[in-house]
Design a protein around this motif. Structure first.
Motif, short mmCIF file in Angstrom:
data_model
loop_
_atom_site.label_atom_id
_atom_site.label_comp_id
_atom_site.label_asym_id
_atom_site.label_seq_id
_atom_site.Cartn_x
_atom_site.Cartn_y
_atom_site.Cartn_z
N THR A 1 0.68 -1.04 0.24
CA THR A 1 -0.46 -0.28 -0.08
C THR A 1 1.43 1.29 -0.05
O THR A 1 1.94 1.30 0.53
N GLN A 2 0.47 1.77 0.30
CA GLN A 2 1.20 3.54 -0.02
C GLN A 2 2.22 3.86 1.36
O GLN A 2 3.45 4.11 1.00
N ASN A 3 1.51 3.20 2.29
CA ASN A 3 1.96 3.45 3.43
C ASN A 3 3.14 1.94 4.23
O ASN A 3 4.41 1.58 5.34
N ASN A 4 2.14 1.27 4.05
CA ASN A 4 2.77 -0.19 4.26
C ASN A 4 2.96 -1.57 2.81
O ASN A 4 2.89 -1.18 2.16
N THR A 5 3.74 -2.47 3.73
CA THR A 5 3.90 -3.68 2.92
C THR A 5 3.38 -5.15 3.99
O THR A 5 3.51 -5.00 5.41
N LEU A 6 2.43 -5.71 3.32
CA LEU A 6 1.65 -6.92 3.94
C LEU A 6 2.10 -8.45 2.86
O LEU A 6 1.99 -7.93 2.29
N CYS A 7 2.95 -9.31 3.80
CA CYS A 7 3.00 -10.77 3.26
C CYS A 7 1.91 -11.86 4.12
O CYS A 7 1.64 -11.44 5.07
N TYR A 8 1.88 -12.84 2.86
CA TYR A 8 1.21 -13.46 3.35
C TYR A 8 1.30 -14.52 2.58
O TYR A 8 1.73 -14.93 2.09
N SER B 1 -0.45 -14.19 7.88
CA SER B 1 0.35 -12.57 7.23
C SER B 1 1.22 -11.71 8.77
O SER B 1 1.67 -12.31 9.82
N GLN B 2 1.86 -11.55 7.45
CA GLN B 2 2.99 -10.66 8.39
C GLN B 2 2.62 -9.50 7.95
O GLN B 2 2.75 -8.71 7.19
N ARG B 3 2.85 -8.09 9.02
CA ARG B 3 2.95 -7.07 8.63
C ARG B 3 3.47 -6.04 9.21
O ARG B 3 3.88 -5.68 11.07
N PRO B 4 5.02 -5.85 8.74
CA PRO B 4 5.83 -5.20 9.81
C PRO B 4 5.80 -3.68 10.29
O PRO B 4 6.16 -3.98 11.70
N TYR C 1 3.13 -13.07 11.79
CA TYR C 1 3.00 -14.72 11.72
C TYR C 1 1.64 -14.96 12.30
O TYR C 1 1.47 -15.59 13.53
N GLU C 2 0.21 -13.76 11.81
CA GLU C 2 -0.89 -13.90 12.48
C GLU C 2 -2.18 -14.95 11.28
O GLU C 2 -2.49 -14.91 10.91
N PRO C 3 -2.13 -15.88 12.25
CA PRO C 3 -2.64 -17.06 11.33
C PRO C 3 -5.06 -16.35 11.27
O PRO C 3 -5.03 -15.78 12.50
N GLN C 4 -5.30 -16.87 10.61
CA GLN C 4 -6.79 -16.81 10.35
C GLN C 4 -7.09 -17.17 8.78
O GLN C 4 -6.96 -18.06 7.85
N VAL C 5 -8.59 -17.50 9.32
CA VAL C 5 -9.35 -18.31 8.85
C VAL C 5 -10.40 -17.50 7.76
O VAL C 5 -10.97 -16.29 8.90
#
Length: 167
Positions: free
Chosen positions: A41-48, A71-74, A80-84
């Motif tokens: 995004t403009q301000n962040n990177t999300l990896c999953y 997901s990983q949102r530094p 390492y946040e798990p989600q279903v």
């Protein structure tokens, strides 16, 4: 192509950016059952990392698109946040049970998603996933249908290692 369109949908759901500034996620690599993705995004990177179930029960119902995501949102100090994510609304105030080789974890629900109820247990779930063979999810839909999903954990360690340094 199916995984690519799923990744695009997930990126839009997971990112906190407006649609005007949304970009498509980048598929980093596929590791057996698990894909690794990056989304800026403009301000962040999300990896999953993401997987789809290898088995859905009951077979007689339309489950929609169902995913297990880590997901990983530094930029937000989330590691390492798990989600279903389900293709349907979950029963309000219900719990989802995730099991990895006999070890159970409880997730709380909100609409179509569920997260680990006790955030302190997230690392234990991820560690179990890294060492496990299969992951199962038991949930109840808003209509009261009990559902079960099985995911292969083949490739999860390599996929998680790929997003370790998310940037």
């Amino acid at each position: 192509m199916f995984v690519r369109s799923i990744a695009t949908t997930l990126a839009l759901l997971l990112a906190s950016a407006s649609l005007a500034s949304a970009q498509s996620p980048t598929r980093i690599q596929q590791f057996n059952a698990w894909g690794a993705y990056s989304y800026k995004t403009q301000n962040n990177t999300l990896c999953y990392v993401l997987a789809v179930p290898s088995e859905k029960q009951p077979a007689s119902v339309d489950h929609g698109d169902v995913f297990f995501i880590v997901s990983q949102r530094p930029g937000q100090n989330i590691s390492y946040e798990p989600q279903v994510m389900m293709g349907y609304n979950l029963q309000a105030d219900s719990k989802v049970t995730v099991a990895v080789d006999g070890k159970n974890f409880t997730l709380f629900t909100k609409e179509k998603s569920a997260w680990v109820e006790n955030a302190a247990e997230e690392p234990a779930l991820v560690a179990a996933m890294r060492g496990g063979r299969n992951l199962t999810v038991q949930a109840t839909s808003a209509r009261g249908t009990r559902t079960n999903y099985t995911y292969s954990l083949s490739g999860i360690t390599a996929a998680l290692n790929q997003i370790r340094t998310c940037n």
